[in-house]
Design a protein around this motif. Structure first.
Motif, PDB file in Angstrom:
ATOM      1  N   GLY A 152       0.725  -1.055   0.099  1.00  0.00           N
ATOM      2  CA  GLY A 152      -0.076  -0.101  -0.175  1.00  0.00           C
ATOM      3  C   GLY A 152       0.971   1.526   0.012  1.00  0.00           C
ATOM      4  N   CYS A 153       1.766   1.540  -0.889  1.00  0.00           N
ATOM      5  CA  CYS A 153       2.794   2.264  -0.908  1.00  0.00           C
ATOM      6  C   CYS A 153       2.271   3.877  -1.074  1.00  0.00           C
ATOM      7  CB  CYS A 153       3.882   2.153  -2.083  1.00  0.00           C
ATOM      8  SG  CYS A 153       3.015   2.194  -3.765  1.00  0.00           S
ATOM      9  N   GLY A 154       1.026   3.947  -1.438  1.00  0.00           N
ATOM     10  CA  GLY A 154       0.663   5.265  -1.651  1.00  0.00           C
ATOM     11  C   GLY A 154       1.700   6.358  -2.468  1.00  0.00           C
ATOM     12  N   LEU A 155       1.911   7.515  -2.027  1.00  0.00           N
ATOM     13  CA  LEU A 155       2.716   8.301  -2.493  1.00  0.00           C
ATOM     14  C   LEU A 155       4.288   8.082  -2.554  1.00  0.00           C
ATOM     15  CD1 LEU A 155       1.204  11.705  -1.141  1.00  0.00           C
ATOM     16  CD2 LEU A 155       1.043  10.707  -3.515  1.00  0.00           C
ATOM     17  N   GLY A 156       4.493   7.090  -2.009  1.00  0.00           N
ATOM     18  CA  GLY A 156       5.781   6.334  -2.122  1.00  0.00           C
ATOM     19  C   GLY A 156       7.047   6.678  -1.173  1.00  0.00           C
ATOM     20  N   LEU A 157       6.494   7.258  -0.011  1.00  0.00           N
ATOM     21  CA  LEU A 157       7.847   7.872   0.632  1.00  0.00           C
ATOM     22  C   LEU A 157       8.584   6.533   1.356  1.00  0.00           C
ATOM     23  CD1 LEU A 157       9.322  10.228   2.326  1.00  0.00           C
ATOM     24  CD2 LEU A 157       7.777   9.961   3.963  1.00  0.00           C
ATOM     25  N   SER A 158       8.168   5.796   1.889  1.00  0.00           N
ATOM     26  CA  SER A 158       8.878   4.683   2.626  1.00  0.00           C
ATOM     27  C   SER A 158       9.367   3.884   1.554  1.00  0.00           C
ATOM     28  CB  SER A 158       7.740   3.743   3.513  1.00  0.00           C
ATOM     29  OG  SER A 158       6.858   3.185   2.983  1.00  0.00           O
ATOM     30  N   ALA A 159       8.853   3.627   0.320  1.00  0.00           N
ATOM     31  CA  ALA A 159       9.524   2.961  -0.793  1.00  0.00           C
ATOM     32  C   ALA A 159      10.818   3.962  -1.221  1.00  0.00           C
ATOM     33  CB  ALA A 159       8.510   2.724  -1.649  1.00  0.00           C
ATOM     34  N   MET A 160      10.910   5.037  -1.278  1.00  0.00           N
ATOM     35  CA  MET A 160      11.852   5.832  -1.916  1.00  0.00           C
ATOM     36  C   MET A 160      12.871   5.620  -0.606  1.00  0.00           C
ATOM     37  SD  MET A 160      10.414   9.168  -3.652  1.00  0.00           S
ATOM     38  CE  MET A 160       9.314   9.688  -2.156  1.00  0.00           C
ATOM     39  N   ILE A 161      12.572   5.582   0.701  1.00  0.00           N
ATOM     40  CA  ILE A 161      13.563   5.715   1.764  1.00  0.00           C
ATOM     41  C   ILE A 161      14.349   4.411   1.692  1.00  0.00           C
ATOM     42  CG2 ILE A 161      13.895   5.494   4.248  1.00  0.00           C
ATOM     43  CD1 ILE A 161      11.535   7.850   4.273  1.00  0.00           C
ATOM     44  N   GLY A 162      13.704   3.272   1.359  1.00  0.00           N
ATOM     45  CA  GLY A 162      14.118   2.123   1.204  1.00  0.00           C
ATOM     46  C   GLY A 162      15.172   1.760   0.112  1.00  0.00           C
ATOM     47  N   ALA A 163      14.649   2.499  -1.094  1.00  0.00           N
ATOM     48  CA  ALA A 163      15.480   2.158  -2.248  1.00  0.00           C
ATOM     49  C   ALA A 163      16.545   3.070  -1.924  1.00  0.00           C
ATOM     50  CB  ALA A 163      14.789   2.817  -3.427  1.00  0.00           C
ATOM     51  N   GLY A 164      16.550   4.257  -1.400  1.00  0.00           N
ATOM     52  CA  GLY A 164      17.860   5.068  -1.043  1.00  0.00           C
ATOM     53  C   GLY A 164      18.744   4.646  -0.231  1.00  0.00           C
ATOM     54  N   LEU A 165      18.504   3.513   0.507  1.00  0.00           N
ATOM     55  CA  LEU A 165      19.437   2.754   1.415  1.00  0.00           C
ATOM     56  C   LEU A 165      19.918   1.483   0.694  1.00  0.00           C
ATOM     57  CD1 LEU A 165      17.053   2.785   4.857  1.00  0.00           C
ATOM     58  CD2 LEU A 165      19.161   4.258   4.346  1.00  0.00           C
ATOM     59  N   GLY A 166      19.447   1.465  -0.419  1.00  0.00           N
ATOM     60  CA  GLY A 166      20.217   0.527  -1.232  1.00  0.00           C
ATOM     61  C   GLY A 166      19.291  -1.028  -1.381  1.00  0.00           C
ATOM     62  N   ALA A 167      18.115  -0.795  -0.977  1.00  0.00           N
ATOM     63  CA  ALA A 167      17.303  -1.969  -0.979  1.00  0.00           C
ATOM     64  C   ALA A 167      16.707  -2.063  -2.449  1.00  0.00           C
ATOM     65  CB  ALA A 167      16.032  -2.098  -0.037  1.00  0.00           C
ATOM     66  N   GLU A 227      -4.443   1.094  -5.753  1.00  0.00           N
ATOM     67  CA  GLU A 227      -5.093   2.341  -6.920  1.00  0.00           C
ATOM     68  C   GLU A 227      -3.889   2.666  -7.723  1.00  0.00           C
ATOM     69  OE1 GLU A 227      -7.865   3.408  -7.182  1.00  0.00           O
ATOM     70  OE2 GLU A 227      -8.717   2.852  -5.345  1.00  0.00           O
ATOM     71  N   PHE A 228      -3.876   2.826  -9.143  1.00  0.00           N
ATOM     72  CA  PHE A 228      -2.968   3.134  -9.905  1.00  0.00           C
ATOM     73  C   PHE A 228      -2.580   4.778  -9.681  1.00  0.00           C
ATOM     74  CE2 PHE A 228      -1.674   4.995 -13.952  1.00  0.00           C
ATOM     75  CZ  PHE A 228      -0.457   4.429 -14.060  1.00  0.00           C
ATOM     76  N   ALA A 229      -3.667   5.740  -9.223  1.00  0.00           N
ATOM     77  CA  ALA A 229      -3.589   7.056  -9.205  1.00  0.00           C
ATOM     78  C   ALA A 229      -2.130   7.455  -8.667  1.00  0.00           C
ATOM     79  CB  ALA A 229      -4.810   7.561  -8.659  1.00  0.00           C
ATOM     80  N   PRO A 230      -1.761   6.874  -7.433  1.00  0.00           N
ATOM     81  CA  PRO A 230      -0.675   7.531  -6.795  1.00  0.00           C
ATOM     82  C   PRO A 230       0.683   7.135  -7.401  1.00  0.00           C
ATOM     83  CG  PRO A 230      -1.465   5.830  -5.636  1.00  0.00           C
ATOM     84  CD  PRO A 230      -2.372   5.955  -6.444  1.00  0.00           C
ATOM     85  N   LEU A 231       0.614   6.189  -7.998  1.00  0.00           N
ATOM     86  CA  LEU A 231       1.922   5.667  -8.848  1.00  0.00           C
ATOM     87  C   LEU A 231       2.610   6.559  -9.863  1.00  0.00           C
ATOM     88  CD1 LEU A 231       0.835   1.921  -9.214  1.00  0.00           C
ATOM     89  CD2 LEU A 231       1.858   3.032  -7.408  1.00  0.00           C
ATOM     90  N   PRO A 232       2.092   7.215 -10.599  1.00  0.00           N
ATOM     91  CA  PRO A 232       2.652   8.052 -11.392  1.00  0.00           C
ATOM     92  C   PRO A 232       3.403   9.185 -10.729  1.00  0.00           C
ATOM     93  CG  PRO A 232       0.716   7.709 -12.447  1.00  0.00           C
ATOM     94  CD  PRO A 232       0.652   7.126 -11.240  1.00  0.00           C
ATOM     95  N   PHE A 233       2.945   9.542  -9.361  1.00  0.00           N
ATOM     96  CA  PHE A 233       3.482  10.621  -8.695  1.00  0.00           C
ATOM     97  C   PHE A 233       4.658   9.992  -7.858  1.00  0.00           C
ATOM     98  CE2 PHE A 233      -0.949  12.071  -8.871  1.00  0.00           C
ATOM     99  CZ  PHE A 233      -0.858  13.472  -9.263  1.00  0.00           C
ATOM    100  N   ALA A 234       4.557   8.805  -7.493  1.00  0.00           N
ATOM    101  CA  ALA A 234       5.577   8.380  -6.712  1.00  0.00           C
ATOM    102  C   ALA A 234       6.797   8.295  -7.461  1.00  0.00           C
ATOM    103  CB  ALA A 234       5.311   6.769  -6.232  1.00  0.00           C
ATOM    104  N   ARG A 235       6.515   7.834  -9.024  1.00  0.00           N
ATOM    105  CA  ARG A 235       7.611   7.513  -9.912  1.00  0.00           C
ATOM    106  C   ARG A 235       8.417   8.951  -9.953  1.00  0.00           C
ATOM    107  NH1 ARG A 235       9.630   4.016 -13.232  1.00  0.00           N
ATOM    108  NH2 ARG A 235      10.776   4.888 -15.261  1.00  0.00           N
ATOM    109  N   ARG A 236       7.748   9.846 -10.273  1.00  0.00           N
ATOM    110  CA  ARG A 236       8.302  11.245 -10.297  1.00  0.00           C
ATOM    111  C   ARG A 236       8.928  11.736  -8.952  1.00  0.00           C
ATOM    112  NH1 ARG A 236       4.777  16.560 -12.482  1.00  0.00           N
ATOM    113  NH2 ARG A 236       6.657  18.219 -12.346  1.00  0.00           N
ATOM    114  N   SER A 237       8.211  11.304  -7.895  1.00  0.00           N
ATOM    115  CA  SER A 237       9.050  11.777  -6.868  1.00  0.00           C
ATOM    116  C   SER A 237      10.456  11.127  -6.581  1.00  0.00           C
ATOM    117  CB  SER A 237       8.238  11.514  -5.478  1.00  0.00           C
ATOM    118  OG  SER A 237       6.893  12.350  -5.661  1.00  0.00           O
ATOM    119  N   ALA A 238      10.506   9.602  -7.074  1.00  0.00           N
ATOM    120  CA  ALA A 238      11.589   8.953  -6.852  1.00  0.00           C
ATOM    121  C   ALA A 238      12.884   9.624  -7.829  1.00  0.00           C
ATOM    122  CB  ALA A 238      11.551   7.530  -7.216  1.00  0.00           C
ATOM    123  N   ALA A 239      12.437  10.138  -8.838  1.00  0.00           N
ATOM    124  CA  ALA A 239      13.292  10.892  -9.867  1.00  0.00           C
ATOM    125  C   ALA A 239      13.845  12.175  -9.252  1.00  0.00           C
ATOM    126  CB  ALA A 239      12.648  11.066 -11.196  1.00  0.00           C
TER     127      ALA A 239
END
Length: 230
Positions: free
Chosen positions: A85-100, A108-120
């Motif tokens: 349930g990643c939503g806007l992706g904050l915790s996923a980005m934090i994990g990725a930033g730590l090398g996970a 829902e699909f709606a938050p995923l484009p926002f999450a992808r843009r935020s990661a970039a």
């Protein structure tokens, strides 16, 4: 946490949240706030699978979960992890930033484009963002060393599918971290997980101010029996 409106040509119209987690400021894009999104709901959104736009907010549980993950760099680096349930992706980005290696999904699909843009915008490796129903996980059994979710346990009907999902995706000895604000559903969830063989504990209780109000968030840890992941 600061909210910054974006340029008017953005499509769809959006704004940025700037939470400070783990010693850095993160850029999190979203489409307005919950009140604005609520006004756009139609009758179809109130069916059995209520499609409420809860994903548009960064809830206190997500912030506490992000801080918890920021302290787990040694455990997460190089591991395959699932964000539930990643939503806007904050915790996923934090994990990725730590090398996970993070697979992040939302119903829902709606938050995923926002999450992808935020990661970039944050300069972290892109998690694998997917739309998925946790009742029908399209993931290999035992694929993850860790899984986590912020405030995903708020209805009794979620207890069985979430527990089953964790049992499915975690490798033996794998751990799940569920951040929740002390809802009454916590104990039925832990009881159900224990019945499936998980070792359950409270890893952290954090109290802090959020939008001018005191909040308390608990990080629950569920460890799957078998092997060991440090």
């Amino acid at each position: 946490m600061v909210t910054v409106p974006l340029a008017s040509q953005a499509a769809p119209p959006s704004e940025r949240l700037l939470p400070v987690v783990g010693g850095r400021t993160w850029i999190v894009e979203r489409r307005g706030d919950l009140e604005a999104m609520w006004q756009q709901l139609g009758e179809a959104d109130f069916g059995p699978d209520e499609r409420m736009p809860y994903w548009v907010e960064l809830w206190p549980s997500s912030l506490a979960l992000g801080r918890w993950l920021a302290g787990q760099a040694g455990a997460l680096a190089g591991r395959t992890c699932v964000d539930i349930g990643c939503g806007l992706g904050l915790s996923a980005m934090i994990g990725a930033g730590l090398g996970a290696r993070v697979l992040a999904f939302d119903y829902e699909f709606a938050p995923l484009p926002f999450a992808r843009r935020s990661a970039a915008l944050n300069g972290v490796p892109q998690p694998l963002w997917i739309q998925m129903d946790w009742r029908a996980p399209a993931l290999a059994p035992g694929c993850a060393a860790f899984a986590w979710g912020g405030d995903v346990m708020y209805e009794l009907r979620f207890v069985e599918p979430v527990t089953a999902l964790l049992d499915h995706v975690l490798a033996p000895g794998g751990r799940a971290w569920i951040a929740e604000p002390g809802r009454s559903i916590r104990q039925p969830f832990l009881d159900h997980a224990a019945a499936r063989g998980f070792a359950c504990s409270r890893a952290l209780t954090e109290r802090f101010e959020h939008q001018g109000h005191p909040v308390t968030v608990h990080i629950l840890e569920l460890r799957k029996p078998g092997g060991a992941h440090s």
